[in-house]
Design a protein around this motif. Structure first.
Motif, PDB file in Angstrom:
ATOM      1  N   PRO B   7     -16.423   0.886 -12.781  1.00  0.00           N
ATOM      2  CA  PRO B   7     -15.632   2.118 -12.684  1.00  0.00           C
ATOM      3  C   PRO B   7     -16.316   3.155 -11.809  1.00  0.00           C
ATOM      4  CG  PRO B   7     -15.813   1.411 -14.952  1.00  0.00           C
ATOM      5  CD  PRO B   7     -16.746   0.546 -14.166  1.00  0.00           C
ATOM      6  N   PHE B  59     -12.774   5.088 -16.927  1.00  0.00           N
ATOM      7  CA  PHE B  59     -13.106   3.846 -17.619  1.00  0.00           C
ATOM      8  C   PHE B  59     -14.600   3.642 -17.840  1.00  0.00           C
ATOM      9  CE2 PHE B  59      -8.761   3.021 -16.591  1.00  0.00           C
ATOM     10  CZ  PHE B  59      -8.334   2.441 -17.770  1.00  0.00           C
ATOM     11  N   HIS B  60     -15.382   4.519 -17.278  1.00  0.00           N
ATOM     12  CA  HIS B  60     -16.791   4.362 -17.643  1.00  0.00           C
ATOM     13  C   HIS B  60     -17.113   5.174 -18.890  1.00  0.00           C
ATOM     14  CE1 HIS B  60     -18.510   8.168 -16.304  1.00  0.00           C
ATOM     15  NE2 HIS B  60     -19.661   7.749 -16.786  1.00  0.00           N
ATOM     16  N   LEU B  61     -16.146   5.903 -19.386  1.00  0.00           N
ATOM     17  CA  LEU B  61     -16.359   6.669 -20.612  1.00  0.00           C
ATOM     18  C   LEU B  61     -16.057   5.789 -21.820  1.00  0.00           C
ATOM     19  CD1 LEU B  61     -14.607  10.041 -19.750  1.00  0.00           C
ATOM     20  CD2 LEU B  61     -17.033   9.457 -19.580  1.00  0.00           C
ATOM     21  N   GLY B  62     -16.811   5.990 -22.885  1.00  0.00           N
ATOM     22  CA  GLY B  62     -16.481   5.306 -24.131  1.00  0.00           C
ATOM     23  C   GLY B  62     -15.154   5.830 -24.663  1.00  0.00           C
ATOM     24  N   HIS B  63     -14.888   7.096 -24.408  1.00  0.00           N
ATOM     25  CA  HIS B  63     -13.678   7.706 -24.939  1.00  0.00           C
ATOM     26  C   HIS B  63     -12.936   8.447 -23.838  1.00  0.00           C
ATOM     27  CE1 HIS B  63     -14.305   6.921 -29.256  1.00  0.00           C
ATOM     28  NE2 HIS B  63     -15.546   6.745 -28.825  1.00  0.00           N
ATOM     29  N   ALA B  66     -10.911  11.665 -24.317  1.00  0.00           N
ATOM     30  CA  ALA B  66     -11.549  12.969 -24.513  1.00  0.00           C
ATOM     31  C   ALA B  66     -12.237  13.460 -23.250  1.00  0.00           C
ATOM     32  CB  ALA B  66     -12.552  12.892 -25.659  1.00  0.00           C
ATOM     33  N   ALA B  67     -11.832  12.883 -22.116  1.00  0.00           N
ATOM     34  CA  ALA B  67     -12.511  13.197 -20.855  1.00  0.00           C
ATOM     35  C   ALA B  67     -12.459  14.694 -20.537  1.00  0.00           C
ATOM     36  CB  ALA B  67     -11.881  12.402 -19.720  1.00  0.00           C
ATOM     37  N   ALA B  70     -15.359  16.994 -20.759  1.00  0.00           N
ATOM     38  CA  ALA B  70     -16.484  16.909 -19.827  1.00  0.00           C
ATOM     39  C   ALA B  70     -16.668  18.177 -19.009  1.00  0.00           C
ATOM     40  CB  ALA B  70     -16.307  15.710 -18.902  1.00  0.00           C
TER      41      ALA B  70
END
Ligand code: SF4
Ligand code: SF4
Ligand code: SF4
Lengths: 734, 300, 188
Positions: B7, B59-63, B66-67, B70
């Protein structure tokens, strides 16, 4: 990243699966980390438990339970020896209780060994087992074809109900003995009448401490604070061990002795002590038999040069520790179980005993030749004693008495197969995993496959379960009532039922009750095991006035307020009432002589290294496991993911082995392949791998281990021990 | 560390192409002769790429859900700043997109423009400066975003990254792929002089990137972890593929194209662009794979 | 910030029993992979004699926490007493902190896709209790201490051990008492 994401998905699916089978588990693991530690709310109840494993420390624990779910465990601060702390194994218990790998229901495997397990009901399991027992009884005219192998997986007193299960169906074949420590037990039995060690908390009073083949940091870590306190007060710590263990790494003096030559070192010390007249003649002559005879032997046959040559310990070091040990007063010795796992192991312990006697360190606070004790084990063993059903036929022993047929636990595979009249056809295993722990695993496998029927009671699908027809799910000690004593410290504590048995797990006594009901329904009178009583009632029946008095209680329920320490003097034998036939320390033991052993603690040569297999393969106790328990849990698999064999760099270089190389370790019996770890903690002719059962691994150190008996054990435990550490192999790059 | 961060590779490379295209458009528009058709194409393509990049980054976030959170730590987190600048870039792009919807002519904008839409006129009469301004703002925000992206990796813990390297490399990728992609998009809509300039930018970036890489590599050996990163590169076949496709081949091909009379070697330009694109993706993968952090070195 | 809490690890006493590591897991029922605390065995070549020497490390509640600096969602906060707290409720699993921390102490929980780390048992500390790992250490090798000049001026207090990242990166709030070796009679 794709891969990682897929892994994530896998993880999520696994969580979902476990939440289907056990919703409680999810509750536990999904609690947000920050709130999990919130102070015990009203809803949290605490219970008292004691770790029931075969371990010196037998820790008192406090179990935290919320809504019927075990949340965590802590050490019990009221336990004076374990002092509110557990070891890493103890802290991993929640993972054992809620492990997704636990055996949850009675299951049958068809065919045996195929891994094709199907869930069955308790009724079906009991029906199958009962019918098999009755069938064998009919075919052979007795229940002797049924063999029980039970030992130390759970040392709870109520767990002796397993033996009771067998007695209640008739006379059976029994694996008798102990693999762990019998040679040392006999040595102390010949010398003092029994094994009886000082209170380990009394080690603080020692001015000098020798740990002889004892790795407390891994196997009895709660003793360390007492040793450390003695050191803070000025005591010196000497560790004698072929392996530079974690304990040895902390010592003031570490001596890497040639394995199996501990007696020679002790004799060398004795010679120097005699030469310098540091002998406590008064104590030795007043309290022992044959002391002067032994002194003569030492003077005549032992020289420091010989001792140094034999042990690999320089003369000046032998002199140094001899002087220090003899003059420190009091000086304490702790004889580990490792050092007696040799063909001359018991004899070596006898020599060390004599060293303690000659310096007047026996019977003294801060002294002692400490090995273990059974002083606090005087329970009723009520669950164990049941009369056989009327008309039961037994085995006529050499003494002409009818009873159970005893076979050697330490040569189990061989002895089971050797029975012919009648042959052994069915095995019942509980608290025992011979597939992992017995010598010569190939022989064990062969013997198991020759059986008609194998029943195992366990919590995990270990090697023995893999070789069984039916497995019955055992409760953990949090799900049951029991009482625990230690063979090291003087405390006794109770196991409360902190949580209800999970899934369909049952305790050994509950299993016996089920079996009894089933057998009597099929053939009235065929089983005498009582069919009533709650688990707590069974526990209550283990207590007697002697125990009450020793613990200073009137009722077992008082143990719910905290464990109790036996009212005994801190130093064993301080009253001078030895339990030998002569009531004195028997340096000259006629009993030993009668049993074909030297009467005196003289030197007996160690086993010679075979030419073909020049490397000694030692397989001591692991840090992350207790035998085949604990290492399979996920927490342990994270912190210690794979077995390794410790090889000295010089030895490794000879075979082109480098760090991480897979090494094949083999001899005539079999082989294992394991990853190398190069380290100078071992010596150039000794390799070391720690026994354990890893999840999803067939690692098992016992494939190369011959069932060579140690020199002693018969007298007190029924059978000689095992020379686990006289295991010789060859290595090569795999 | 040491993962194939797909990602992130997609996000950074695609985002940099998108902003690179806009940057090139701005530069072409500076003297008012940006073909309106090219402008539209450029805006659409860059927008699409930007969108894919932003989505990939989630897609590199676990969630990913909830981006939005950031944005919370602009005070010190370069990741927060990156998100902010990219969001602003996207807003600016929406403005460009609106402008592009208003352009109906296929003619070149600027002094030579013959038709200006009525809407443009109505909107203020200064369409080209609007456009230039829009492109300029988007480019600047985008460049800030890219610099922030790079700053995320400037971690004291990772000696290979803890320097000007990430920022320079990310910006070079922007210039190089921006110019090449604009060339491909532009095709015949570009004047020869424009083509030449874009080709020269590409060549310049390639040469600079090569020189920088050599300097950077020699710098790495200063620390143990940096040396490990360097070793990883030199011993990885991926690196040598990258060296071939994003330095050697482009150098050769770009010179050939520049030497050709009408610079019209379309297929060659496409080839260089694809090669460089592949090279940059490999380079980015190596960037993540080779990162070696200062860490505890113990036996077990 | 009025003070800085941290750990004092005594490698002289530590026997590498991993009690602290598993006690931490027990306290919070942590999944298998995130290891909030981990016991490391030092290389035996770092010593004059072969040995088994250890240190135990969790989050170091650094004076200059890199985790906190890089985290985009402000999941990290530093309390008045210096404890660096990570709030999993805020965490979005970007894993930047796992790249930034030289000690690899924030780790991803694969099931929750969020980072977790040691919060120095602040709930216990607020109740006047010691952290679970400190309580569990049988030889008393692990202590909760206030990191300050007077501690650093004591003899025998080390800021780092062989194999550890330079403390300059984050100023970790951990101090060590160095390993000591006894005499060895060896056969090699
Ligand atoms: S040890 Fe790592 S996670 Fe803990 S405060 Fe320091 S940088 Fe942050
Ligand atoms: S302080 Fe608490 S959270 Fe941190 S390592 Fe120790 S037990 Fe775990
Ligand atoms: S509990 Fe104490 S002795 Fe054991 S590993 Fe941790 S710090 Fe070391």
């Amino acid at each position: 990243m794709k891969l990682t994401r897929r892994k994530f998905l896998g993880g999520a699916a696994a969580v979902a699966a476990s939440s289907m089978t056990l919703f409680n588990f999810n509750l536990l693991t999904n609690s947000p980390s920050a709130s999990a530690a919130d102070q015990p709310s009203e809803a949290i109840k605490t219970f008292r438990n004691v770790c029931p494993r075969n371990c010196y420390d037998t820790c008192g624990m406090i179990t935290y339970v919320e809504d019927g779910v075990l949340k965590k465990v802590e050490g019990d601060p009221k336990h004076g020896y374990t002092n509110g702390k557990l070891c890493l194994k103890g802290y991993s218990y929640p993972r054992r209780v809620y492990s997704p790998d636990r055996i949850k229901y009675p299951m049958k495997q068809s065919p045996r060994g195929s891994g094709n397990w199907t869930r069955i009901s308790w009724d079906e399991a009991m029906d199958t087992i009962a019918k098999k027992i009755l069938d064998l009884k009919k075919r052979y005219g007795s229940t002797l074809p049924i063999c029980l192998d039970k030992y130390s997986g759970n040392f709870g007193i109520v767990h002796y109900g397993i033996e009771g299960t067998m007695s209640s169906i008739g006379y059976t074949t029994r694996a008798v003995g102990t693999p762990c420590w019998p040679a040392g037990i006999d040595a102390q039995t010949y010398d003092f009448g029994t094994l009886y060690s000082n209170d380990p908390e009394d080690m603080v009073n020692a001015k000098y401490i020798i740990l002889w083949g004892q790795n407390a940091a891994w196997t009895a870590i709660h003793s360390l604070p007492f040793i450390n306190e003695a050191r803070e007060r000025g005591a010196k710590l000497v560790v004698i061990d072929p392996i530079l263990t974690s304990t040895a790494s902390k010592a003031d003096l570490y001596i890497q002795i040639n394995p199996s030559t501990d007696g020679a070192l002790a004799l060398g010390m004795a010679r120097y002590i005699i030469d310098n007249n540091w002998v406590d003649w008064e104590y030795a002559r007043a309290n022992s038999l044959g002391f002067d005879e032994w002194v003569e032997y030492v003077k005549k046959s032992i020289t420091l040069d010989w001792a140094s040559e034999k042990t690999g310990v320089p003369k000046d070091i032998i002199m140094e520790i001899a002087r220090e040990y003899a003059t420190a007063k009091p000086a304490s010795m702790w004889v580990g179980y490792g050092m007696q796992r040799h063909t001359n192991g018991g004899q070596n312990v006898r020599i060390i005993d004599a060293l303690g006697v000659m310096t007047g360190n026996v019977g003294k606070s801060g002294g002692g030749v400490n090995y273990g004790h059974l002083e606090t084990w005087g329970f009723n063993y009520n669950a164990m004693v049941n009369a056989p059903p009327k008309g039961s036929k037994g085995f006529i022993g050499p003494d002409g008495k009818e009873g159970d047929r005893a076979i050697n636990m330490n040569n189990f595979a061989h002895d089971v197969s050797a029975q012919s009249d009648p042959p052994v056809k069915m095995l019942w295993l509980a608290c025992r995993n011979p597939g992992a722990q017995d010598p010569d695993t190939n022989a064990i496998e062969k013997m198991f496959s020759s059986m008609e029927f194998v029943v195992t009671v366990d919590s995990f699908f270990n090697k023995t379960v893999e070789m069984s027809d039916i497995v019955l799910p055992a409760t953990t000690h949090f799900e049951d009532w029991d009482v625990m004593a230690s063979y090291w410290h003087y405390w006794v504590g109770i196991n409360q039922r902190a949580i209800d048995p999970l899934y369909e797990c049952k305790s050994d006594v509950e299993i016996a009750i089920e079996l009894s009901e089933k057998m009597n329904a099929l053939e009235p009178g065929s089983c005498t095991f009582p069919t009533s009583g709650t688990p707590e009632e069974w526990l209550a029946k283990e207590f007697n006035p002697g125990i009450h008095q020793m613990l200073g209680i009137n009722d077992y329920k008082e143990l719910i307020d905290g464990p109790r320490k036996a009212k005994m003097p801190p130093a064993s034998w301080s009253d001078g009432n030895f339990r030998t036939p002569s009531k004195k320390i028997e340096i000259h033991s006629e009993l030993a002589e009668k049993n074909g052993l030297p009467a005196l603690p003289i030197w007996v040569d160690e086993m010679k290294t075979p030419e073909k297999y020049p490397i000694r393969f030692m397989t001591p106790h692991p840090q992350y496991a207790l035998h085949s328990q604990f290492q399979n849990l996920d927490w342990m698999m994270t912190t210690n993911p794979e077995p390794k064999v410790e090889i000295h760099p010089n030895l490794a270089a000879k075979y082109g082995i480098t760090e991480g190389t897979m090494v094949k370790i083999y001899n005539d019996l079999g082989s294992i392949t394991v990853k190398a770890h190069l380290t100078r903690t071992t010596s150039t002719n000794v390799i070391v791998a720690y026994e354990a059962w890893y999840k999803n691994s067939n690692f098992n150190v016992n494939y190369t281990l011959k069932a060579i008996p140690s020199d002693m054990g018969k007298q007190a435990t029924g059978n000689d021990g095992l020379a686990f550490h006289d295991n010789f192999v060859m290595i090569e790059k795999a | 560390m040491g993962d194939w961060e797909w990602p992130l590779i997609l996000f950074t490379v695609l985002g940099q192409i998108a902003i690179g295209i806009i940057l090139m458009l701005w530069w072409l528009a500076r003297n008012r002769n940006l073909n309106i058709q090219l402008f539209k194409r450029g805006v659409h393509v860059s927008g699409g790429l930007l969108l894919i990049a932003l989505l990939a980054s989630l897609f590199h976030l676990g969630h990913p859900e909830a981006a939005y959170r950031a944005l919370a730590h602009l005070g010190s987190s370069w990741l927060s700043r990156e998100i902010l600048f990219f969001l602003l870039t996207f807003l600016a792009w929406i403005y460009l997109f609106r402008l592009s919807r208003q352009q109906t002519s296929s003619h070149t904008l600027g002094s030579g423009a013959s038709i200006i839409t009525t809407a443009e006129t109505a909107a203020g009469g200064q369409p080209t400066s609007n456009l230039s301004l829009g492109l300029g703002i988007t480019s600047l925000l985008g460049l800030l975003g890219i610099a922030s992206s790079a700053m995320i990796y400037v971690l004291p813990r990772v000696p290979a990254w803890n320097n000007g390297g990430p920022v320079l490399f990310f910006l070079l990728t922007t210039g190089l792929l921006g110019a090449l992609c604009t060339l491909v998009l532009g095709g015949n809509l570009l004047q020869t002089a424009q083509k030449k300039l874009l080709l020269q930018v590409s060549l310049g970036c390639t040469i600079f990137s090569l020189i920088l890489s050599v300097i950077y590599g020699s710098m790495l050996s200063a620390s143990m972890e940096g040396a490990a990163s360097l070793n990883y590169h030199l011993s990885s076949p991926l690196f040598w593929v990258r060296a071939l496709v994003s330095w050697l081949a482009p150098l050769l091909l770009l010179v050939i194209i520049l030497k050709s009379p009408d610079l019209g070697k379309k297929n060659l330009i496409l080839t260089v662009t694809l090669l460089v694109g592949l090279g940059e993706i490999l380079g980015r993968a190596l960037f993540y794979l080779s990162a070696t952090g200062i860490q505890i070195t113990a036996l077990f | 910030m009025s003070k800085q809490l941290g750990f004092l690890h005594n490698s002289e006493k530590c026997v590498g029993c991993r009690g602290c590591e598993i006690a931490c897991k027990n306290e919070y029922q942590i999944e298998a992979t995130p290891q909030w605390r981990k016991v490391f065995q030092l290389h035996e070549d770092d010593f004059s004699l072969p040995t088994r020497m250890f240190f135990s490390m969790a989050c170091n509640h650094c004076a200059h926490p890199e985790c906190l600096r890089v985290c985009p969602v402000k999941a990290y906060t530093k309390r008045e007493d210096g404890i660096v707290i990570h709030d999993p409720n805020r965490c979005i699993g970007c894993r930047l902190c796992t790249m930034a921390c030289p000690y690899d102490r924030p780790q991803i929980n694969p099931a929750k896709k969020k980072v977790e780390k040691c919060n120095l048992c602040y709930q216990r500390i607020d109740q006047g209790e010691k952290p679970a790992c400190v309580t569990a250490c049988i030889p008393g090798a692990l202590e909760l201490v206030e990191i300050n000049d007077s501690l650093d001026q004591k003899t025998g207090i080390l800021k780092t051990l062989p194999g550890l990242p330079s403390p300059k990166i984050t100023s970790p709030s951990i101090r060590f008492i160095g390993p000591k070796q006894g005499k060895q009679i060896r056969r090699d």
